[in-house]
Each structure stands twice: as C-alpha cells, then as structure tokens.
Design a protein around this motif. Structure first.
Motif, PDB file in Angstrom:
ATOM      1  N   MET A  24      25.120  37.311  40.163  1.00 39.84           N
ATOM      2  CA  MET A  24      26.346  38.408  40.737  1.00 39.84           C
ATOM      3  C   MET A  24      27.442  38.149  41.258  1.00 39.84           C
ATOM      4  N   THR A  25      27.126  36.941  42.202  1.00 37.38           N
ATOM      5  CA  THR A  25      27.905  36.400  43.549  1.00 37.38           C
ATOM      6  C   THR A  25      28.705  35.645  42.398  1.00 37.38           C
ATOM      7  N   LYS A  26      28.237  35.238  41.241  1.00 39.61           N
ATOM      8  CA  LYS A  26      28.740  33.929  40.183  1.00 39.61           C
ATOM      9  C   LYS A  26      30.345  35.392  39.900  1.00 39.61           C
ATOM     10  N   ALA A  27      29.899  36.319  39.191  1.00 38.50           N
ATOM     11  CA  ALA A  27      30.629  37.339  38.630  1.00 38.50           C
ATOM     12  C   ALA A  27      31.519  37.845  39.715  1.00 38.50           C
ATOM     13  N   LEU A  28      30.991  37.563  40.765  1.00 36.73           N
ATOM     14  CA  LEU A  28      32.642  38.805  41.922  1.00 36.73           C
ATOM     15  C   LEU A  28      33.399  37.443  42.820  1.00 36.73           C
ATOM     16  N   GLY A  29      32.195  35.836  42.763  1.00 39.09           N
ATOM     17  CA  GLY A  29      33.742  34.649  42.700  1.00 39.09           C
ATOM     18  C   GLY A  29      34.738  34.591  41.082  1.00 39.09           C
ATOM     19  N   ASN A  30      34.333  34.601  40.353  1.00 35.05           N
ATOM     20  CA  ASN A  30      35.268  34.728  39.131  1.00 35.05           C
ATOM     21  C   ASN A  30      36.031  35.755  39.191  1.00 35.05           C
ATOM     22  N   LEU A  31      35.623  37.097  39.918  1.00 36.15           N
ATOM     23  CA  LEU A  31      36.857  37.967  39.537  1.00 36.15           C
ATOM     24  C   LEU A  31      37.752  37.482  41.249  1.00 36.15           C
ATOM     25  N   LYS A  32      37.326  36.955  42.193  1.00 35.59           N
ATOM     26  CA  LYS A  32      38.243  36.749  43.383  1.00 35.59           C
ATOM     27  C   LYS A  32      38.897  36.059  42.507  1.00 35.59           C
ATOM     28  N   ARG A  33      38.953  34.740  41.827  1.00 31.73           N
ATOM     29  CA  ARG A  33      39.842  33.722  41.266  1.00 31.73           C
ATOM     30  C   ARG A  33      40.891  34.410  40.770  1.00 31.73           C
ATOM     31  N   ARG A  34      40.520  35.202  39.546  1.00 36.22           N
ATOM     32  CA  ARG A  34      41.159  35.465  38.731  1.00 36.22           C
ATOM     33  C   ARG A  34      41.999  37.045  39.168  1.00 36.22           C
ATOM     34  N   LEU A  35      42.165  37.503  40.095  1.00 30.44           N
ATOM     35  CA  LEU A  35      42.543  38.040  41.368  1.00 30.44           C
ATOM     36  C   LEU A  35      43.554  37.484  42.119  1.00 30.44           C
ATOM     37  N   ALA A  36      43.268  36.300  42.384  1.00 26.64           N
ATOM     38  CA  ALA A  36      44.073  35.977  43.066  1.00 26.64           C
ATOM     39  C   ALA A  36      45.081  34.339  42.270  1.00 26.64           C
ATOM     40  N   ARG A  37      44.598  34.378  41.079  1.00 20.33           N
ATOM     41  CA  ARG A  37      45.439  34.061  40.671  1.00 20.33           C
ATOM     42  C   ARG A  37      47.154  34.716  39.395  1.00 20.33           C
ATOM     43  N   LYS A  38      46.300  36.504  39.576  1.00 23.93           N
ATOM     44  CA  LYS A  38      47.214  37.140  39.090  1.00 23.93           C
ATOM     45  C   LYS A  38      48.292  37.681  40.360  1.00 23.93           C
ATOM     46  N   ILE A  39      47.341  37.749  41.276  1.00 23.55           N
ATOM     47  CA  ILE A  39      48.797  37.862  42.545  1.00 23.55           C
ATOM     48  C   ILE A  39      49.514  36.720  42.354  1.00 23.55           C
ATOM     49  N   ARG A  40      49.239  35.625  42.852  1.00 25.95           N
ATOM     50  CA  ARG A  40      49.915  33.950  42.810  1.00 25.95           C
ATOM     51  C   ARG A  40      51.201  34.329  42.071  1.00 25.95           C
ATOM     52  N   THR A  41      51.170  34.639  40.497  1.00 28.27           N
ATOM     53  CA  THR A  41      51.659  34.733  39.291  1.00 28.27           C
ATOM     54  C   THR A  41      52.362  35.613  39.535  1.00 28.27           C
ATOM     55  N   PHE A  42      52.087  36.434  39.892  1.00 30.54           N
ATOM     56  CA  PHE A  42      52.598  38.079  40.654  1.00 30.54           C
ATOM     57  C   PHE A  42      54.093  37.150  41.614  1.00 30.54           C
ATOM     58  N   LEU A  43      53.466  36.626  42.444  1.00 27.70           N
ATOM     59  CA  LEU A  43      54.864  36.240  43.314  1.00 27.70           C
ATOM     60  C   LEU A  43      55.511  35.770  42.862  1.00 27.70           C
ATOM     61  N   TYR A  44      55.081  34.831  42.910  1.00 26.53           N
ATOM     62  CA  TYR A  44      55.621  33.477  41.549  1.00 26.53           C
ATOM     63  C   TYR A  44      57.037  34.120  41.306  1.00 26.53           C
ATOM     64  N   TRP A  45      56.740  34.921  40.063  1.00 24.27           N
ATOM     65  CA  TRP A  45      57.919  35.967  39.023  1.00 24.27           C
ATOM     66  C   TRP A  45      58.466  36.942  39.914  1.00 24.27           C
ATOM     67  N   HIS A  46      58.290  37.229  41.113  1.00 24.09           N
ATOM     68  CA  HIS A  46      58.848  38.378  42.401  1.00 24.09           C
ATOM     69  C   HIS A  46      60.096  37.378  42.433  1.00 24.09           C
ATOM     70  N   PHE A  47      59.521  36.695  43.723  1.00 20.40           N
ATOM     71  CA  PHE A  47      59.779  35.817  44.723  1.00 20.40           C
ATOM     72  C   PHE A  47      61.022  34.884  44.115  1.00 20.40           C
ATOM     73  N   GLN A  48      60.020  33.643  43.641  1.00 22.84           N
ATOM     74  CA  GLN A  48      60.627  32.674  43.788  1.00 22.84           C
ATOM     75  C   GLN A  48      61.589  32.722  42.238  1.00 22.84           C
ATOM     76  N   HIS A  49      61.101  33.133  40.936  1.00 26.85           N
ATOM     77  CA  HIS A  49      61.891  32.794  39.395  1.00 26.85           C
ATOM     78  C   HIS A  49      62.919  33.617  40.176  1.00 26.85           C
ATOM     79  N   ASP A  50      62.949  34.970  40.191  1.00 28.79           N
ATOM     80  CA  ASP A  50      63.884  36.108  40.551  1.00 28.79           C
ATOM     81  C   ASP A  50      64.968  35.023  41.524  1.00 28.79           C
ATOM     82  N   ARG A  51      64.864  35.140  42.652  1.00 28.11           N
ATOM     83  CA  ARG A  51      65.407  34.809  43.565  1.00 28.11           C
ATOM     84  C   ARG A  51      65.950  33.890  43.293  1.00 28.11           C
ATOM     85  N   LYS A  52      65.145  32.548  42.559  1.00 26.74           N
ATOM     86  CA  LYS A  52      66.114  31.095  41.829  1.00 26.74           C
ATOM     87  C   LYS A  52      66.984  31.011  41.159  1.00 26.74           C
TER      88      LYS A  52
END
Length: 192
Positions: A1-29
């Motif tokens: 259960m905790t391993k699945a939760l940890g994987n979910l957190k990592r995937r969610l964090a990766r998606k958030i980082r990707t969104f932030l990169y494209w929204h704030f870095q790529h467009d503004r660059k």
C-alpha cells in the motif's frame, strides 16, 4: 500500500513539474526570446540586424513562432502560448497588447508591391490594451483601436474603432462600458 502511494506521489510530482515547466518556463522563454530579438534589431547596425534575424529563424524552429524582429512593440507585450503566432515586419503593436496562440497579423497581398516600393505599412497597427484571441487573423494595413477585443477565430479586414469587440468576419460591436479586462493581475498586498 505504501509503495503504491509513493509511486502515485512521484507520478503526481512529475506531472506538476512538467506543467510548471511548460506554463512558466517554455511559454515565457519564447516570449523573452522574441522581445530580445526585437530589442537587438532596433539597436541598428549590420551585426545587430544579422543577429536578430538569426534569433528570429531560431525562434521559428524552436517555438513555431514567426514574429519578425522589425515589428514596433509597445510596453508589456504578452504572448500567451506562442505556438503558431505570425506577425509581419511592418506591424505596430501598442502598449499592453495580449496575443494568444495562432494569431496572424499579415499583409493583404493586393497592392503590396506598391506599398513595399513606397516603404508603407503593410500590416496592421494595433492600439493599446488590445486582446487578440486564439486563431484570429488581422489582414492588411488597418488600425485596431484602443481597448478592443478581437475574438477567437475572427477575421478582420476593416478598421476597428476604439472600445469595440470583433467576432466572426468583420462583425464589429461596441464594447459594453461595464466590461473590464485586466491584462495583468495586480498585487493585493502592494501599497496603494
């Protein structure tokens, strides 16, 4: 259960980082590269114009944006989602202009040869506080008045008076007096 939760957190964090990169870095660059090439071009001199033209070509390749460096730009230009934006070399953009994706500010074609020979403006003059919606096309040496909104998918071939809304093909309506559009969010904690 905790391993699945940890994987979910990592995937969610990766998606958030990707969104932030494209929204704030790529467009503004892309926006900052366009503004930098325009500033370099307007300094004058052969080397600066060559360098700005090189940056223009690089922006076309990297960001799919064709924003000629010879364009005259006012303060606080915002290019939201730079994909597919085309602005010709003789266009004039006022202060606080906001441009969305796939906007085209292009020449008319008919009579362009005479305008080129006489060094006249071939693209539109956009006023202050204008919003150019997604996929709108502004054709020819027209003037778009201050505080106007060009709607998504609109085609504009005639002059637009100040405080207007354009939808469809040259369907120009007066803008309601109570309709406001904030170009940039204000800081609620700033001292008045």
């Amino acid at each position: 259960m905790t391993k699945a939760l940890g994987n979910l957190k990592r995937r969610l964090a990766r998606k958030i980082r990707t969104f932030l990169y494209w929204h704030f870095q790529h467009d503004r660059k892309a926006e900052s590269q366009v503004l930098k090439s325009i500033a370099i071009y307007h300094r004058g001199g052969f080397f600066n114009k060559w360098r700005a033209t090189w940056m223009w070509a690089r922006n076309q390749k990297n960001f799919a944006i064709n924003f000629h460096p010879a364009v005259e730009v006012g303060k606080n230009l915002r290019i939201e989602h730079c994909l597919g934006v085309f602005v010709g070399s003789t266009a004039i953009l006022g202060d606080n202009v906001r441009i969305y994706q796939h906007v085209q500010i292009i020449a008319k074609g008919a009579g362009d040869q005479e305008r080129m020979e006489n060094h006249e403006r071939r693209q539109a003059k956009i006023g202050n506080n204008v919003v150019l919606g997604c996929a709108c096309i502004v054709i020819g040496p027209i003037t778009v008045g201050d505080n106007s909104i060009i709607g998504a998918g609109a085609i504009v071939t005639h002059d637009v008076p100040p405080n207007s809304i354009v939808t469809g093909v040259n369907q120009i309506r007066p803008r309601p007096a109570d309709m406001t559009f904030r170009h940039y969010p204000t800081n609620p904690h700033a001292q008045q």
